[in-house]
Design a protein around this motif. Structure first.
Motif, PDB file in Angstrom:
ATOM      1  N   GLY A  68       0.783  -1.230   0.000  1.00 14.26           N
ATOM      2  CA  GLY A  68       0.000   0.000   0.000  1.00 14.26           C
ATOM      3  C   GLY A  68       0.811   1.274   0.000  1.00 14.26           C
ATOM      4  O   GLY A  68       0.260   2.355   0.245  1.00 14.26           O
ATOM      5  N   PHE A  69       2.111   1.178  -0.278  1.00  7.52           N
ATOM      6  CA  PHE A  69       2.967   2.365  -0.301  1.00  7.52           C
ATOM      7  C   PHE A  69       3.397   2.648  -1.738  1.00  7.52           C
ATOM      8  O   PHE A  69       4.080   1.832  -2.363  1.00  7.52           O
ATOM      9  CB  PHE A  69       4.208   2.158   0.578  1.00  7.52           C
ATOM     10  N   THR A 119      -6.661   9.682  -6.572  1.00  3.10           N
ATOM     11  CA  THR A 119      -7.907   9.542  -5.809  1.00  3.10           C
ATOM     12  C   THR A 119      -8.129   8.098  -5.400  1.00  3.10           C
ATOM     13  O   THR A 119      -8.560   7.812  -4.272  1.00  3.10           O
ATOM     14  CB  THR A 119      -9.095  10.040  -6.656  1.00  3.10           C
ATOM     15  N   TRP A 135      -5.944   5.830  -4.759  1.00  2.00           N
ATOM     16  CA  TRP A 135      -5.038   5.431  -3.689  1.00  2.00           C
ATOM     17  C   TRP A 135      -5.343   6.135  -2.368  1.00  2.00           C
ATOM     18  O   TRP A 135      -5.209   5.538  -1.294  1.00  2.00           O
ATOM     19  CB  TRP A 135      -3.587   5.728  -4.096  1.00  2.00           C
ATOM     20  N   LEU A 136      -5.759   7.403  -2.426  1.00  3.54           N
ATOM     21  CA  LEU A 136      -5.886   8.198  -1.204  1.00  3.54           C
ATOM     22  C   LEU A 136      -7.295   8.235  -0.621  1.00  3.54           C
ATOM     23  O   LEU A 136      -7.452   8.354   0.598  1.00  3.54           O
ATOM     24  CB  LEU A 136      -5.422   9.637  -1.469  1.00  3.54           C
ATOM     25  N   PRO A 189      -9.776   5.992  -0.116  1.00  2.88           N
ATOM     26  CA  PRO A 189     -10.135   5.027   0.943  1.00  2.88           C
ATOM     27  C   PRO A 189      -9.472   5.338   2.279  1.00  2.88           C
ATOM     28  O   PRO A 189     -10.091   5.167   3.341  1.00  2.88           O
ATOM     29  CB  PRO A 189      -9.643   3.686   0.375  1.00  2.88           C
ATOM     30  N   GLU A 190      -8.216   5.809   2.236  1.00  2.00           N
ATOM     31  CA  GLU A 190      -7.530   6.136   3.482  1.00  2.00           C
ATOM     32  C   GLU A 190      -8.191   7.330   4.170  1.00  2.00           C
ATOM     33  O   GLU A 190      -8.352   7.346   5.396  1.00  2.00           O
ATOM     34  CB  GLU A 190      -6.057   6.451   3.194  1.00  2.00           C
ATOM     35  N   CYS A 191      -8.574   8.329   3.376  1.00  4.98           N
ATOM     36  CA  CYS A 191      -9.232   9.511   3.952  1.00  4.98           C
ATOM     37  C   CYS A 191     -10.577   9.144   4.564  1.00  4.98           C
ATOM     38  O   CYS A 191     -10.934   9.624   5.651  1.00  4.98           O
ATOM     39  CB  CYS A 191      -9.409  10.581   2.875  1.00  4.98           C
ATOM     40  N   LEU A 199     -11.422   6.251   5.749  1.00  5.39           N
ATOM     41  CA  LEU A 199     -11.161   5.470   6.954  1.00  5.39           C
ATOM     42  C   LEU A 199     -10.768   6.362   8.123  1.00  5.39           C
ATOM     43  O   LEU A 199     -11.222   6.157   9.257  1.00  5.39           O
ATOM     44  CB  LEU A 199     -10.055   4.449   6.675  1.00  5.39           C
ATOM     45  N   VAL A 200      -9.938   7.367   7.858  1.00  4.28           N
ATOM     46  CA  VAL A 200      -9.504   8.275   8.922  1.00  4.28           C
ATOM     47  C   VAL A 200     -10.690   9.039   9.504  1.00  4.28           C
ATOM     48  O   VAL A 200     -10.771   9.275  10.716  1.00  4.28           O
ATOM     49  CB  VAL A 200      -8.436   9.251   8.377  1.00  4.28           C
TER      50      VAL A 200
END
Length: 218
Positions: A18-19, A31, A33-34, A36-38, A40-41
């Motif tokens: 994931g890096f 979008t 890549w980022l 889902p992380e946003c 989740l946060v």
């Protein structure tokens, strides 16, 4: 620098973890890549504190239902049972025909047996709860394997055009272009390949709720 941005072992290792490098990446891939992380946060702490609040105000007192409330509850349970059973059977049948393979044949067999048994004026009832529980486990494993199969390492060892992949229904929706491995080009334009994972995910949750409902209320 080249070993980080091309399909070298180091780049593939970090990408599978994931890096990825974001410099020079397209808006769509950035979008992908980022986002889902946003999400989740933002939502993970909200869900956590909501669960804490709900469990903190749970009353230990047991209130016996009145006769009127009991009748209303029974009607609601019958409606949920009917709708959930119809939906579960329909989803199992859909999963059995969406992408024909040995894996989907399991869903098709369950659908045929359940529908035939039901058509003979037999109530599915608690037995169907166990069927849903097994379907939930099988569909969950199926989703995991489909997800893993989208990775580059797996597709390099088991090509999507090979017989084992086609027989077991391991469809590759996205691939990897070593010119820019951060991108995810589509490998198919068949709508059923895109609908199948979504259908399996819905089937997983419906089977989970329906099995819990049938096994706890009968």
């Amino acid at each position: 620098m080249e070993s980080v941005v091309t399909c070298s072992f180091l780049e593939k290792l970090f990408r599978h973890l994931g890096f990825v490098r974001l410099d020079g990446i397209s808006e769509v891939d950035g979008t992908r890549w980022l986002l889902p992380e946003c999400i989740l946060v933002v939502f993970a702490p909200a869900v956590y504190f909501a669960c804490l609040k709900l469990t903190a105000f749970t009353s230990p007192d047991v209130h016996l239902p009145t006769e009127e409330n009991s009748g209303t509850k029974n009607i609601g349970l019958r409606v949920l049972n009917a709708v959930g059973t119809y939906l579960a059977v329909a989803l199992i049948g859909g999963a059995g025909v969406m992408v024909p393979s040995i894996t989907s044949a399991v869903y098709f067999f369950i659908f045929m047996v359940s529908a035939t048994y039901w058509s003979l004026n037999n109530a599915l009832g608690r037995r169907f709860g166990y069927v849903c529980r097994g379907t939930m486990v099988f569909s969950g494993i199926h989703i995991i394997f489909l997800y893993i199969y989208q990775t580059q390492w797996i597709q390099q060892n088991i090509d999507p055009t090979d017989l084992p992949a086609r027989v077991f229904g391991m469809t590759a929706v996205i691939g990897t272009d070593c010119a820019d491995p951060r991108a995810a080009p589509l490998l198919t334009d068949e709508w059923s390949r895109f609908v199948n994972p979504i259908l399996l995910l819905i089937l997983y949750f419906v089977s989970s709720f329906e099995s819990q409902f049938l096994l706890s209320n009968q």
